[in-house]
Write a protein that holds these residues in place. Structure first.
Motif, PDB file in Angstrom:
ATOM      1  N   LEU A 227      15.892 -66.826  49.470  1.00 34.57           N
ATOM      2  CA  LEU A 227      15.599 -67.065  48.058  1.00 34.57           C
ATOM      3  C   LEU A 227      15.600 -68.564  47.777  1.00 34.57           C
ATOM      4  O   LEU A 227      16.318 -69.326  48.441  1.00 34.57           O
ATOM      5  N   TYR A 228      14.833 -68.958  46.792  1.00 36.10           N
ATOM      6  CA  TYR A 228      14.785 -70.349  46.358  1.00 36.10           C
ATOM      7  C   TYR A 228      15.141 -70.412  44.872  1.00 36.10           C
ATOM      8  O   TYR A 228      14.902 -69.458  44.136  1.00 36.10           O
ATOM      9  N   GLU A 229      15.682 -71.538  44.455  1.00 32.73           N
ATOM     10  CA  GLU A 229      16.060 -71.710  43.042  1.00 32.73           C
ATOM     11  C   GLU A 229      15.477 -72.999  42.496  1.00 32.73           C
ATOM     12  O   GLU A 229      15.358 -73.986  43.228  1.00 32.73           O
ATOM     13  N   ARG A 230      15.133 -72.995  41.235  1.00 30.12           N
ATOM     14  CA  ARG A 230      14.673 -74.212  40.557  1.00 30.12           C
ATOM     15  C   ARG A 230      15.185 -74.183  39.118  1.00 30.12           C
ATOM     16  O   ARG A 230      15.324 -73.130  38.518  1.00 30.12           O
ATOM     17  N   GLU A 231      15.431 -75.354  38.578  1.00 32.17           N
ATOM     18  CA  GLU A 231      15.733 -75.484  37.158  1.00 32.17           C
ATOM     19  C   GLU A 231      14.403 -75.788  36.467  1.00 32.17           C
ATOM     20  O   GLU A 231      13.696 -76.714  36.870  1.00 32.17           O
ATOM     21  N   ILE A 232      14.046 -74.988  35.484  1.00 33.90           N
ATOM     22  CA  ILE A 232      12.803 -75.241  34.740  1.00 33.90           C
ATOM     23  C   ILE A 232      13.206 -75.816  33.389  1.00 33.90           C
ATOM     24  O   ILE A 232      13.942 -75.171  32.632  1.00 33.90           O
TER      25      ILE A 232
END
Ligand code: ADA
Length: 634
Positions: A227-232
């Motif tokens: 899984l990958y995570e990003r702050e939008i």
């Protein structure tokens, strides 16, 4: 009452997810009143009566009607609690993960909004309703039957209450929309070349879009659930975290493909009834459930028969469990425009809320439509019309995923032609006198399809009821005895057929856990559907659990069945075992009886094994492993 509310506010922990932006706080836990009694949220008022069966003296329950009768409390209840004091200059929202099955939300006595549907999240903005301090939130939760709300009928208890978590959200004036369809406000389109397009819905400003690229992305799969995570974030400073994975999931002519590799799904069905708390499950309850799903070796789960909590989808992302996510269209529908609007709304919210999860491989349109259909509703065609519209809504909201469905009516060609991929529910040898092979022949001929799934198969099994030898033929499924041996026999026969037929793209065991179905009174228990691999209290793994562990995992499994059967009046016993470690030798009271090779589904069986009066020790040995049971001959 006031003291309770104040104490809860003081204990509440408010966290900021980034410097100047959104703040969230859990409103779950203590500090709630329900009809004047102190309760903890998640909460249901049906934890006890939702799984104790119909009251004595009722006419026998009609199969499949647990949603409708009043064998458990169906009411509108009023919840209340204190809200945190609002931060001046920010917008405030209250978000509910799930309220069964209708909710009216008030702040300081003024209506904030209404939501209809038990299984999807919703949020309301409450900024304009708040005073600087001492704000009171009230929620009327209502689980009474309503002809305009799906589901209308089903074989499970519809627990009432604020049965999932509640959250307080504060944002800047221009914010990522936490309200529309109860979704996060960011829709992701993820391409396996590493490109991610984030469509951001904005309140108080124009919608935005971000595109970012992950270099050399690892593909998500059950074997490697990366899984990958990003702050939008947007200019106002508001931001949310998104999590995603890269994978392709598609059906081709000969089956299901994940990341271009054909895969036959080894699935289980799960209801959200998480044991003795009913639907009011904690994250820990759900973690425990899915640890068991993984332990049994399943790589797919059908969330029967409705969307489940956000945490469930999160766990499946993390554990690499492929998800069949279903609308609550089950058994029968209503012609009223209000019902159709509600079903469309629940379908839309399901997609909006769960579309970013890589685990979801398909949206499911229906389960067993026309089951138990009253005569005046069986007119041909109009249910199909509704389902065509719902399918259109699913496709419009998410063209990337196939639409599947679970049918039990092979002859209903128009119904079965609606989903992209069709699966059947079948209980050969339990409700019917066919075999799985005969069902296959019937389904393929009737549907004209080249491949099919099996959305449900199974049999009742009470691990504390035993019968040896089993009588020939079918038992009464609604009768008082559901011997564990019958469940083992039918699962082995069904799975033998499934495993050897390459046209089946996946099969889902009914069910992973016993669950509350309050209209049932059978198998030595009231209020329980006992077709699980594990008991409702999660304390007992039935023999069928070991059957699938032997077939689906790399664990070395040798298991002798019927270990909970303590005594018999027979002079001989049937010995059934599962081995994935090769040939098995049977010993009775230390004397070697013989050696057998497991069959195609890892089963070994000896019939008419003589017993001596009194205690007998029955032991299987294979490849350095041993598994035994003792049996007292009376
Ligand atoms: C149907 C239905 C399930 C389940 C099952 C059973 O197939 O789809 O909800 O209740 O029957 O156990 O009889």
């Amino acid at each position: 009452m006031r003291n309770v509310l104040l104490a809860a506010t003081a204990a509440m922990c408010v966290t900021a997810s980034s410097a100047a932006s959104r703040k969230t706080a859990s409103l779950s836990g203590p500090g709630w009143l329900c009809d004047g009694e102190e309760v903890c949220v998640p909460h249901t008022w049906n934890a006890l009566d939702g799984a104790d069966g119909s009251p004595e003296g009722d006419p026998p329950p009609k199969h499949g009607m647990s949603v409708a009768p009043d064998s458990y409390v169906r009411k509108a209840a009023r919840y209340s609690r204190r809200l945190p004091d609002p931060t001046p200059g920010m917008r405030q929202f209250v978000r509910f993960e799930g309220v069964s099955r209708k909710a009216e939300v008030y702040v300081n006595g003024r209506l904030a909004g209404r939501h209809v549907g038990a299984f999807t999240a919703f949020a309301f903005e409450v900024t304009a309703l708040l005073a600087p301090a001492d704000n009171v939130l009230e929620v009327v939760a209502d689980n009474r039957w309503d002809p305009d709300v799906a589901p209308l009928s089903a074989d499970y208890t519809l627990f009432g209450g604020i049965y999932r978590g509640v959250e307080w959200i504060e944002t800047p004036q221009v914010c990522i929309d936490p309200v529309t369809d109860g979704a996060l406000g960011v829709d992701l389109d993820v391409n396996t070349n590493g490109t991610v397009r984030a469509k951001i819905r904005v309140l108080g400003g124009p919608d935005e879009e971000r595109v970012f690229v992950v270099e050399n992305p690892e593909l998500w799969s059950p074997e490697n659930p990366k899984l990958y995570e990003r702050e939008i974030s947007i200019a106002s400073g508001d931001s949310v975290k998104v999590r995603f994975g890269f994978r392709t999931a598609e059906f081709r002519e000969d089956g299901f493909y994940l990341n271009g590799v054909r895969r036959r799904l080894r699935g289980v069905n799960r209801h959200q009834d998480a044991g003795l708390c009913g639907w009011a499950a904690t994250a820990e309850d759900e973690d425990r459930d899915f640890a068991m799903v993984a332990e049994m070796g399943a790589d797919a789960v059908r969330l029967a028969h409705y969307p489940q909590s956000q945490h469930v989808y999160d766990i499946c992302d993390e554990k690499g469990i492929l998800v069949w996510s279903e609308t609550p269209a089950i058994n029968w529908l209503s012609r009223s425009p209000e019902f159709k609007a509600n079903l469309l709304q629940q379908a839309r919210e399901m997609v909006a809320q769960h579309r970013n999860h890589p685990c979801v491989f398909a949206w499911s349109l229906f389960n067993e439509i026309y089951n138990d259909v009253p005569e005046d509703r069986s007119e041909e065609g109009w249910m199909e019309d509704i389902l065509e519209e719902v399918k259109g809504e699913l496709k419009r909201r998410d063209p990337s995923r196939p639409v599947v469905a679970a049918s039990d009516r092979p002859a209903k060609r128009r119904l079965n032609d609606i989903p992209d991929e069709l699966a059947f529910n079948a209980y050969p040898g339990w409700y019917g006198d066919t075999t799985m092979e005969q069902d296959f022949a019937n389904w393929f001929a009737a549907s004209g399809r080249k491949k099919l799934g099996i959305a449900e198969y199974g049999a009742g099994g009470n691990p504390f009821e035993h019968l040896d030898p089993l009588p020939p033929g079918r038992l009464d499924p609604g009768g008082p005895v559901h011997p564990e041996e019958k469940q083992v026999m039918l699962h082995a026969a069904d799975y033998r057929a499934i495993a050897s037929d390459d046209r089946i793209w996946g099969a889902f065991v009914w069910a992973m856990f016993d669950f509350a179905a309050d209209a049932r009174r059978e198998g030595g228990k009231n209020g329980i559907n006992d077709k699980g691999m594990v008991t409702r209290d999660r304390a007992t793994r039935k023999d069928t659990f070991e059957f699938y562990r032997a077939n689906w995992t790399g664990d070395r499994v040798l298991h002798v069945c019927s270990q909970r059967m303590e005594e018999t009046s027979s002079a001989a016993a049937t010995v059934v075992g599962f081995s994935n470690v090769g040939d098995v030798t049977l010993f009775v009271n230390g004397v070697e009886i013989g050696t057998k090779s497991p069959d195609s589904v890892k089963v070994v069986e000896w019939r008419d094994v003589p017993l001596k009066p009194g205690e007998n020790l029955i032991e299987l040995r294979a490849a350095g492993l041993a598994s035994s049971r003792s049996l007292r001959r009376l």
